[in-house]
Design an enzyme around this catalytic site. Structure first.
Site, PDB file in Angstrom:
ATOM      1  N   GLU A  36      -5.948 -45.416   8.926  1.00  0.00           N
ATOM      2  CA  GLU A  36      -7.379 -45.321   8.661  1.00  0.00           C
ATOM      3  C   GLU A  36      -8.124 -44.873   9.908  1.00  0.00           C
ATOM      4  OE1 GLU A  36      -7.838 -49.254   7.212  1.00  0.00           O
ATOM      5  OE2 GLU A  36      -8.443 -50.092   9.142  1.00  0.00           O
TER       6      GLU A  36
ATOM      7  N   ILE B 190      -7.730 -49.967  16.630  1.00  0.00           N
ATOM      8  CA  ILE B 190      -8.217 -49.833  17.997  1.00  0.00           C
ATOM      9  C   ILE B 190      -8.152 -51.198  18.667  1.00  0.00           C
ATOM     10  CG2 ILE B 190     -10.609 -50.302  17.347  1.00  0.00           C
ATOM     11  CD1 ILE B 190     -11.491 -48.275  19.465  1.00  0.00           C
TER      12      ILE B 190
END
Length: 444
Positions: A236, A214
């Site tokens: 992930e 992110i």
């Protein structure tokens, strides 16, 4: 299978916690804030309670940076998130260095025995199954191993598929509380972010399997993939930046060897749109980190392209990603899991992408890592390094050739001082190699 439950108040639920217990807290957007608030109300009657989690969102009152609850609540996090960073740096909370893939192993092997797990779940379906939603990570392991599991039943929790689906009978105490999941919105991309995104996107091949996180750089990379084809995702985590590529059919998982056609992740953080996308979507598998971050699993997909970032890189390719000097800033996370997995994948590319300078103009490429800075990715694990000034492949390169290549994509304002540091470190042979390379470039 248990199909009904009797909810209690949060205050009643946390009476299950005793002095000396170890508590596991659900991660990221799933942080069960109402249970933590109720736990704080018991601070006067508890002692020596250890709290563990990866990273959580929202307030973390148990980790006050002034040591208010020292002796009552002690935090040991697997990843230093923003809400506990100051307390950790001040020494009032602590950090467990561990690969994300092995967080579940610490729990399952009872290196860290869990007394109480605090999680959020979706309401049960007609068959008595619930979903732990947007964070499976190591929380599934905690649910399996905890002596007592307290679950907040929340209608806003997405009914995610994969390992997120669990029978209601795996939970012991229930609290009903409908609160929207914590959101994170994509930052506006800078020119620097976009330049890095383009340089990384140029390395991504059609049919690649992506891992990204992110933040600005992952979103910048994703924004540059509009002309790619048949991309897959095994990561992930992911966020909103992926959604347009799914809608356009660019991310379809068609070339994946494992979980073909599926997006695989272990936790999510993003907007309500992201959570709605995952809700009851069989095209997204939310899996245990034992699966998502296993090098053995990662390497089986083709052209795995792992995109990670760092705090600092030295001129030999050592990467510090968890601390600024001696001050811990984040954690090891899954960087090495995916750097290694990508390196073993057929056609895989481990990529480390960073801005060349900090917001204050300091070079993120340094002659040596800051004193006390930890090496997360070693020299031997490094392949591609990318900044806004280009991309270099360090795999198979000598220390002196690496230094030359790394400095070539440093910020121009810092290249001269870095070059001098390399000469001081390696001697005259460094300039011989540099001159030889420049001659080759002129010839071509």
């Amino acid at each position: 299978m248990q199909k009904t439950y009797t909810p209690v108040s949060a205050q009643e639920a946390v009476k299950a916690v005793k002095s000396g217990d170890r508590i596991h807290v659900h991660s990221v957007a799933c942080t069960p804030t109402i249970l933590l608030e109720a736990l704080m109300e018991r601070s006067g009657e508890l002692s020596d309670v250890t709290i563990q989690h990866i990273h959580t969102e929202g307030p973390a009152p148990y980790a006050e940076e002034n040591g208010k609850y020292m002796g009552t609540f002690e935090l040991e996090s697997f990843f230093v998130g923003g809400n506990v960073r100051k307390a950790t740096q001040a020494g009032y909370a602590d950090y467990i260095p561990v690969f994300l893939s092995e967080t579940q192993r610490l729990i399952r092997d009872e290196v860290l025995p869990i007394d109480v797990a605090m999680v959020q779940i979706s309401p049960p379906d007609q068959h008595g199954w619930v979903s732990i939603g947007t964070s499976v990570d190591c929380s599934k392991a905690a649910i399996e191993k905890a002596k007592t599991v307290i679950a907040v039943v929340n209608k806003h929790m997405p009914r995610a598929w994969g390992d997120a689906m669990m029978p209601l009978s795996d939970f012991d105490i229930f609290v009903e509380h409908d609160s929207p999941l914590i959101e994170a919105h994509m930052p506006e991309l800078s020119d620097q972010d976009i330049a890095i995104g383009k340089n990384v996107a140029n390395l991504i091949e059609d049919g690649a399997t992506l891992q990204m996180g992110i933040g600005a750089i992952p979103n910048a990379v994703l924004s540059q993939l509009g002309n790619h084809k048949n991309l897959g995702v095994h990561t992930e985590m992911f966020s909103d930046g992926l959604l347009p590529l799914v809608e356009q059919g660019i991310v379809n998982g068609a070339n994946k060897t494992l979980d073909q056609g599926k997006i695989v992740a272990s936790f999510l953080m993003g907007s309500k749109d992201l959570y709605n996308f995952v809700d009851d979507n069989p095209g997204v598998l939310m899996q245990d980190v034992h699966y998502t971050n296993s090098v053995h699993i990662i390497k089986q997909n083709p052209k795995v392209t792992a995109i990670n970032s760092a705090i600092q890189v030295d001129i030999t390719g050592q990467v510090c990603a968890d601390s600024i000097g001696t001050k811990f800033y984040s954690g090891v996370g899954g960087q090495i899991d995916f750097m290694r997995g990508a390196s073993f994948s057929e056609g895989g590319k481990p990529i480390l992408a960073i801005p060349s300078v900090t917001k204050k103009g300091m070079s993120k490429i340094a002659p040596m890592l800051c004193e006390g800075g930890g090496v997360v990715t070693t020299r031997a694990n490094m392949h591609w390094l990318v900044t806004e000034f280009g991309a270099v492949n360090l795999y198979g390169k000598t220390l002196q050739k690496r230094a030359r290549d790394i400095i070539s994509i440093a910020h121009p304002d810092h290249q001269e001082s870095l070059d001098k540091a390399a000469f001081d470190r390696f001697g005259s042979h460094y300039h011989f190699i540099k001159s030889k390379k420049e001659l080759e470039i002129r010839k071509n």
